[in-house]
Design an enzyme around this catalytic site. Structure first.
Site, PDB file in Angstrom:
ATOM      1  N   GLU A 258      -9.422  10.358  13.164  1.00 31.87           N
ATOM      2  CA  GLU A 258      -8.740  11.037  11.022  1.00 31.87           C
ATOM      3  C   GLU A 258      -7.795  10.723  10.745  1.00 31.87           C
ATOM      4  O   GLU A 258      -7.036   9.790  10.304  1.00 31.87           O
ATOM      5  CB  GLU A 258      -8.807  12.425  10.890  1.00 31.87           C
ATOM      6  CG  GLU A 258      -8.039  12.988   9.692  1.00 31.87           C
ATOM      7  CD  GLU A 258      -8.339  14.396   9.525  1.00 31.87           C
ATOM      8  OE1 GLU A 258      -7.593  14.728   8.560  1.00 31.87           O
ATOM      9  OE2 GLU A 258      -8.889  15.047  10.177  1.00 31.87           O
TER      10      GLU A 258
ATOM     11  N   ASP B 194      -9.062  16.668  12.736  1.00 38.31           N
ATOM     12  CA  ASP B 194      -8.132  18.227  13.316  1.00 38.31           C
ATOM     13  C   ASP B 194      -8.528  19.298  12.564  1.00 38.31           C
ATOM     14  O   ASP B 194     -10.150  18.870  12.060  1.00 38.31           O
ATOM     15  CB  ASP B 194      -7.514  18.382  11.671  1.00 38.31           C
ATOM     16  CG  ASP B 194      -5.727  17.236  11.288  1.00 38.31           C
ATOM     17  OD1 ASP B 194      -5.840  17.216  13.210  1.00 38.31           O
ATOM     18  OD2 ASP B 194      -5.364  17.044  10.557  1.00 38.31           O
TER      19      ASP B 194
ATOM     20  N   TYR C 266      -8.542  -6.341 -15.087  1.00 36.05           N
ATOM     21  CA  TYR C 266      -7.360  -7.541 -15.996  1.00 36.05           C
ATOM     22  C   TYR C 266      -7.576  -8.741 -16.128  1.00 36.05           C
ATOM     23  O   TYR C 266      -8.190  -9.420 -17.079  1.00 36.05           O
ATOM     24  CB  TYR C 266      -6.044  -7.932 -14.524  1.00 36.05           C
ATOM     25  CG  TYR C 266      -5.272  -6.636 -14.873  1.00 36.05           C
ATOM     26  CD1 TYR C 266      -4.619  -6.906 -16.095  1.00 36.05           C
ATOM     27  CD2 TYR C 266      -4.238  -6.277 -13.504  1.00 36.05           C
ATOM     28  CE1 TYR C 266      -3.486  -5.576 -16.272  1.00 36.05           C
ATOM     29  CE2 TYR C 266      -3.602  -4.909 -14.680  1.00 36.05           C
ATOM     30  CZ  TYR C 266      -3.256  -4.568 -15.309  1.00 36.05           C
ATOM     31  OH  TYR C 266      -2.633  -3.930 -15.299  1.00 36.05           O
TER      32      TYR C 266
END
Length: 382
Positions: A202, A254, A108
């Site tokens: 995680e 995981d 911007y």
């Protein structure tokens, strides 16, 4: 296996003057070419898979030496050439003034209509972000060293004193939420460290479980929760804690292709950010779990989840988790026998195992038995 802090391998010192010097050298090169009546250009290291390779000795995914030349007097290049100069000037101002801007703010702040035309300098952030990445590759500096940051993600908990500007605090005294890792960690210092290793986790839920069970204090561990794929700030922090402070890094995700990919990016780097692997990746990192072997070792067969997608032996396959597993099987950095075994078992069994599945044993099992035993016995994957 007793984990302990090793000797530092490198010492990072952020020097804004070096960043300014690189910017000015590049700008003077363009200026001299204009003065000489030449067609000014930038040499930009090429992005993409064709210019990425795995350095076996360094154990890192690296960017090759292919370059693309961006000319000013070329209709196809002129817009990006202009945008590059605009952002170079903006970065120079940020670094000189000691200010920081987000990627969105950088877009911007530099978007405006060019006088006498109906053309905007930038139409969308998808134009400014790649230019900032180009500058990283051309200058050989991190985006964060150019004072351009991304959103915060991830947090730290453990007995380590962090100096952030004029503030100094212990990351184990900030409540269970710990210290939120900022988009840039270049200015962070560590005056006092009372931990033996870093455990990268995680999920926030698992990190919270470990904190509640007093794991960081009992095991002298620093917990870093990545909250999914590790952000650049988190990966840079992990790198610095290992190479500058000598802390061993252990990763806990995981047991699925997504979690293993998270480990891969922390350890070897990523294809998209291959040009930053030497500053973001930590090849010495080890993996504690979850693994396919954990399923039988701890009697978790009844709490596994099916892999998502279509298997390779079915019509339309492979897709989803199966496709990612096959990709990982072919990664050069997963060619060792330990990882080949895990990936092939996942494909054969068609299952995944989450960290939270350990709660089936008991809430405290992960903190009092699973992690301490695996780490103590050295049951870690390379």
């Amino acid at each position: 296996m007793k984990l302990k802090r090793g000797k530092p391998k490198e010492k990072f010192s952020y020097d804004p003057q070096k960043v300014l010097k690189k910017l000015e050298d590049l700008a003077y090169k363009i200026l001299e070419e204009v003065k000489a009546g030449k067609n000014p250009y930038f040499d930009v290291p090429t992005r993409g898979l064709s210019n990425v390779y795995f350095d076996e000795e360094a154990r890192l995914i690296k960017l090759g030496d292919k370059l693309s030349r961006r000319y000013f007097l070329n209709v196809a290049h002129a817009r990006k050439f202009m945008q590059t100069l605009i952002l170079m000037a903006y970065v120079k101002r940020l670094v000189s003034e000691g200010k920081h801007a987000s990627l969105r703010e950088a877009y911007y702040a530099n978007k405006h209509t060019i006088p006498g035309t109906h053309e905007n300098t930038f139409e969308d952030q998808s134009e400014s972000d790649p230019i900032i990445e180009d500058l990283e590759r051309m200058l050989g500096v991190l985006r964060e060293e150019m004072h351009i940051t991304a959103d915060r993600r991830g947090y730290v908990y453990g007995d380590i004193v962090i100096k952030d500007g004029e503030d100094e605090f212990n990351a184990s005294k900030l409540g269970m939420g710990g210290w939120a890792v900022p988009g840039t960690v270049e200015h962070i210092q560590f005056p006092e460290i009372n931990v033996d290793y870093v455990l990268v986790v995680e999920t926030a839920a698992m990190a919270d479980r470990l904190i509640e069970e007093k794991y960081p204090k009992r095991e002298r561990a620093l917990i870093i929760a990545t909250q999914g794929q590790a952000s650049r700030g988190v990966r840079r922090l992990i790198h610095r804690l290992h190479y500058e402070e000598g802390l061993p890094i252990i990763v806990f995700t995981d047991g699925d292709p997504y979690g293993w990919y998270i480990y891969s990016t922390i350890k070897q780097g990523s294809i998209n950010l291959a040009y930053l692997s030497e500053k973001l990746a930590t090849p010495d990192a080890k993996f504690v779990g979850m693994t396919m072997d954990d399923i039988k070792e701890y009697g978790l067969e009844h709490v596994t989840e099916k892999l998502k997608g279509i298997p390779p032996d079915k019509k339309g396959g492979p897709t989803g988790d199966y496709k990612r597993l096959i990709e990982e099987l072919n990664y050069p950095w997963f060619q060792n026998k330990e990882w080949q075994r895990q990936l092939k078992l996942a494909l054969k069994w068609g299952v995944r195992i989450e960290q939270q599945a350990l709660a089936n044993k008991s809430l405290e099992f992960v903190a009092k038995e699973y992690l301490p035993e695996k780490i103590r016995e050295g049951k870690l994957l390379p």
